[in-house]
Design an enzyme around this catalytic site. Sequence first.
Site, PDB file in Angstrom:
ATOM      1  CE  LYS A 192      -4.416   1.110   0.229  1.00 13.96           C
ATOM      2  NZ  LYS A 192      -5.536   0.251  -0.216  1.00 13.96           N
TER       3      LYS A 192
ATOM      4  CB  THR B 239     -14.293  -1.553  -5.556  1.00 17.06           C
ATOM      5  OG1 THR B 239     -12.946  -1.466  -6.017  1.00 17.06           O
ATOM      6  CG2 THR B 239     -14.303  -1.696  -4.049  1.00 17.06           C
TER       7      THR B 239
ATOM      8  CG  ASN C 211     -13.931   3.479  -7.851  1.00 17.76           C
ATOM      9  OD1 ASN C 211     -13.918   2.347  -7.380  1.00 17.76           O
ATOM     10  ND2 ASN C 211     -13.951   3.703  -9.150  1.00 17.76           N
TER      11      ASN C 211
END
Length: 425
Positions: A117, A201, A232
């Site tokens: 990440k 997602t 998103n």
Amino acid sequence: MVADKHTSEEKHEEKHDVLKATQIVIHRALEKLGYPEEVYELLKEPIRMLTVKIPVRMDDGTVKIFTGYRAQHNDAVGPTKGGIRFHPNVTEREVKALSIWMSLKCGIVDLPYGGGKGGIVCDPRNMSFRELERLSRGYVRAISQIVGPTKDIPAPDVFTNSQIMAWMMDEYSRIDEFNSPGFITGKPLVLGGSHGRETATAKGVTICIREAAKKRGIDLKGARVVVQGFGNAGSFLAKFMHDAGAKVIGISDAYGALYDPNGLDIDYLLDRRDSFGTVTKLFKNTITNKELLELDCDILVPAAIENQITEENAHNIKASIVVEAANGPTTLEATEILTQRGILIVPDVLASAGGVTVSYFEWVQNNQGYYWSEEEVEEKLEKVMVKAFNNVYETAQTRRVDMRLAAYMVGVRKMAEACRFRGWI
Ligand code: GLU
């Protein structure tokens, strides 16, 4: 006064330390699976963490120095993988926790990756297009030695998008002296992006909602859904729920929330949102994010940021299913309260794994230079998510643990096994 406020904020941070919370559940999961303590010692922190300073020439001629991070949790299974977030509240501990969550997600949906990440402390809402480009390129130059298509593959996350991925891919391709589309995922289609990545997602969350609703005997047609966050994940999810015949009665952004018991006009809201998912500023009659979470509904989807459902409001949640589209929206104390109250939680590391799944598809397509249709991507995503959901659900039932612990058990197992076969533990 100011000093007092600071102290109480720090206390709140400490109490809701996402890294600590993750470590507690990782420890429990490894214990349940019968692994010795040294496995926990290896997996409780990323194996690698780089902190960088990025000087950026701002449009007014001054130079601003930004701080960025890249964490690589574990690369026993394969290269590390995970997004980059641009946010003023990014911290080192948060990025570390997010990298561990990526490892768990990859384990749950069975991808050949470990977790990684990245994050930059900045507020892209107050930066120009060209400033953002210079920051994105500067970050790639700063981390270029530890990333790459077979080392660590970044992707979008909070406040980053396909344009930022394009700049980053271009910068890396210059450094690498090759066209390197497999360096990063979430790219625009014309630069080797995948069909279905932008909505992945939300699609994954939708599949989890459908499966969870089946378990609870809830008909999605007419079900009342509340979505926190209109980025998103949240915005596409609201659209998919609306299209499936559910009634989306509440949505929110960072500034407030909208509520209509008869269902909101999602298409209109999607049309009016800006690129950061802001839409509530256009309305006079808003409620707070706190009120939104406590609305009477069937399905609640936190799709914004961490620590939204805590021991303070968990008793007031009225949904019968909570599906975590955001990373870390529910604290451990709140997880316990919701589980005791019989609320079905679909944890983040499962519910939001659709994004990295299609990122994997994108990387595979880049590696083979052969591209799939949208139908192919969706069909494959559907299979992966249904299998992952059932695996976690059955683990929770058979091992008599809550859904979060079950997800961690499923997610950590492959990584621990890979470390063992490599002779690391
Ligand atoms: N940032 C997303 C996540 O938290 C996607 C990561 C990826 O696609 O690699 O799952």
